[in-house]
Design a protein around this motif. Structure first.
Motif, short mmCIF file in Angstrom:
data_model
loop_
_atom_site.label_atom_id
_atom_site.label_comp_id
_atom_site.label_asym_id
_atom_site.label_seq_id
_atom_site.Cartn_x
_atom_site.Cartn_y
_atom_site.Cartn_z
N LYS A 1 0.68 -1.81 -101.04
CA LYS A 1 -0.24 -2.77 -101.64
C LYS A 1 -1.02 -3.50 -100.55
O LYS A 1 -0.46 -3.89 -99.52
N GLU B 1 -9.20 6.70 -114.18
CA GLU B 1 -8.73 5.34 -114.46
C GLU B 1 -7.51 5.00 -113.60
O GLU B 1 -7.42 3.90 -113.03
N GLU B 2 -6.60 5.94 -113.49
CA GLU B 2 -5.42 5.72 -112.66
C GLU B 2 -5.80 5.54 -111.20
O GLU B 2 -5.27 4.66 -110.51
N LYS C 1 -7.15 2.06 -110.61
CA LYS C 1 -6.10 1.03 -110.63
C LYS C 1 -5.24 1.11 -109.38
O LYS C 1 -4.83 0.08 -108.82
N ARG D 1 -7.38 -0.31 -106.56
CA ARG D 1 -7.51 -1.77 -106.69
C ARG D 1 -6.24 -2.46 -106.21
O ARG D 1 -6.32 -3.51 -105.54
N GLU D 2 -5.10 -1.90 -106.51
CA GLU D 2 -3.83 -2.49 -106.09
C GLU D 2 -3.64 -2.41 -104.58
O GLU D 2 -3.04 -3.29 -103.97
N VAL E 1 -12.69 -1.46 -116.00
CA VAL E 1 -11.33 -0.96 -115.79
C VAL E 1 -10.55 -1.84 -114.81
O VAL E 1 -9.38 -2.15 -115.04
N VAL E 2 -11.21 -2.24 -113.71
CA VAL E 2 -10.56 -3.07 -112.70
C VAL E 2 -11.53 -4.16 -112.23
O VAL E 2 -12.73 -4.10 -112.51
N ASP E 3 -11.00 -5.11 -111.52
CA ASP E 3 -11.81 -6.19 -110.96
C ASP E 3 -12.65 -5.64 -109.80
O ASP E 3 -12.13 -4.93 -108.93
#
Length: 332
Positions: free
Chosen positions: A57, A75-76, A79, A82-83, A157-159
Motif C-alpha cells: 500500500k 475495475e480491479e 482499485k 488506487r490502494e 470507480v476510484v478517487d
C-alpha cells in the motif's frame, strides 16, 4: 542525487494511443525517467499483473491511468492501483470523461455481443457462441473478466487526484503533466485536487479563425465533408458543428489548425456542467429560421433533427460523464 519517486502507467479500456503519446515524447521521456523509477508499465516493459498485486500500500507515488473501466479486471486494476498509489492521474479523454469507447453506453453487453458475434456480415458463428466468464476444459477452467453493461470513467470507480485530457494528450499537455510530477518529486506545492491540465478558458479563446459576430442565425448544420470550408472563418458561422465553445483549451488547436472542427476531446471547462447538453441547447436556439414562428415543434425541429449522430457529435468524448450517461432498455 535525490531519491527518485516511483511511478506506474496502466492501460485499461482504450486504443493504446495514450501510451504511444508518452513514447512519442522522444527525448522528453528522459525528463520522466530522471524523476521517477517506472515500477509498472506492462504495455512497454516486462511487468506482470502479479508484480502489481505484490506491491505494498502507498508504494507507488504517481499512477497515470489511461482508458475507461469496461470490465471487472479493469475495475480491479483501478482499485489495486488506487490502494497502492499516493497520486492517481486520469490520463487521456477515456479515463477522464469516457472517450470514444464510452459511446458504447448507447447499448449494453447483450447488444454489443449481438453485433460483434452475430450480426456483422463477416461473422460466421453458427453456435451463437459468445465470451463467457468461465469455460470448462479438460483439466480445469478458463476464465475471462466480466464484460460490464456500462462504460465508466476512472473517477466513477476510484478517487482521482488530477486529470490530463486529450485523445491523446498533446506533447505540450504531457509536458505540463511532467511538471506536476516534478513538483511532487521536489516536494513543491501541487495544483488543487481535481485540477485538469488544461486551460480554464474554452478552445475558442485560442482559435485564430475569424468570427464576424453578426448574430445571424445558422440556416442548417453542415457536416465537414459536405462543404469546402473557408479556412479563415469560424466553423460555426459556416454552419459546421464545432465543439470549440464547449471544450477546454490547452490542446494547441491541433484539429482546428488542420482545418477540422473541434470534437471535444479536452472535455468541458470548469464552468460547464454538461458540455454536450449545453452544445445541443445552443444549436437548438441558433439553427434554423427565427422569429415569432420559431417554436419547438415548428421551424426549430427540422434543422435540429437533421443533425446526424447527435450523441457522437455532442458527446463523442464525454458520454459516460454526462448527466444522462447511457440508454436504458425498458424493463432493465
Amino acid at each position: 542525487m535525490e531519491k527518485k519517486i516511483t511511478m506506474a502507467i496502466n492501460w485499461a479500456g482504450a486504443c493504446g494511443g495514450c501510451d504511444v503519446a508518452i513514447l512519442d515524447m522522444e527525448e522528453m521521456i528522459f525528463d520522466i525517467t530522471d524523476l521517477a523509477d517506472i515500477v509498472y508499465w506492462p504495455v512497454a516493459m516486462d511487468f506482470k499483473r502479479d508484480d502489481l498485486i505484490a506491491m505494498e500500500k502507498d508504494s507507488i507515488d504517481i499512477v497515470l491511468f489511461n482508458g475507461t473501466v469496461r470490465t471487472s479486471e479493469q475495475e480491479e486494476d483501478a482499485k489495486i492501483l488506487r490502494e497502492r498509489c499516493k497520486v492517481m492521474i486520469a490520463f487521456g479523454a477515456c479515463s477522464a470523461f469516457g472517450g470514444i469507447p464510452g459511446l458504447a453506453n448507447v447499448s449494453d453487453k447483450e447488444g454489443i455481443f449481438q453485433i460483434a458475434y452475430d450480426d456483422t456480415a463477416s461473422t460466421v458463428n453458427p453456435r451463437g457462441a459468445t465470451p463467457q466468464t468461465v469455460h470448462k476444459v479438460d483439466g480445469g477452467e478458463i476464465t475471462l473478466p466480466e464484460f460490464y453493461d456500462t462504460v465508466k470513467t476512472l473517477d466513477q470507480v476510484v478517487d482521482v487526484d488530477y486529470y490530463v485530457p486529450g485523445c491523446p494528450p498533446t506533447r505540450n499537455t504531457i509536458a505540463q503533466a511532467v511538471g506536476v510530477i516534478a513538483a511532487y518529486a521536489k516536494g513543491e506545492e501541487l495544483p488543487p485536487k481535481g485540477a485538469s491540465i488544461s486551460s480554464a478558458k474554452a478552445l475558442c479563446d485560442e482559435c485564430k479563425r475569424v468570427t464576424t459576430k453578426t448574430g445571424k442565425r445558422i440556416p442548417e448544420v453542415i457536416r465537414p465533408h459536405e462543404v469546402v470550408a473557408d479556412p479563415e472563418r469560424c466553423f460555426l458561422e459556416q454552419g459546421i458543428l464545432c465543439m470549440g465553445p464547449f471544450t477546454a483549451g490547452g490542446c494547441g488547436g491541433s484539429c482546428i489548425n488542420a482545418h477540422m472542427p473541434c470534437r471535444g476531446c479536452y472535455g468541458p471547462t470548469s464552468k460547464l456542467l454538461d458540455p454536450g447538453a449545453e452544445a445541443l441547447s445552443t444549436f437548438g436556439s441558433i439553427v434554423g429560421k427565427g422569429g415569432e414562428d420559431f417554436q419547438i415543434r415548428g421551424p426549430m425541429k427540422a434543422p435540429v433533427n437533421n443533425i446526424k449522430d447527435p450523441i457522437g457529435s455532442f458527446y463523442r468524448f464525454t458520454f459516460p460523464s454526462a448527466l444522462v450517461n447511457r440508454t436504458v432498455k425498458e424493463g432493465k
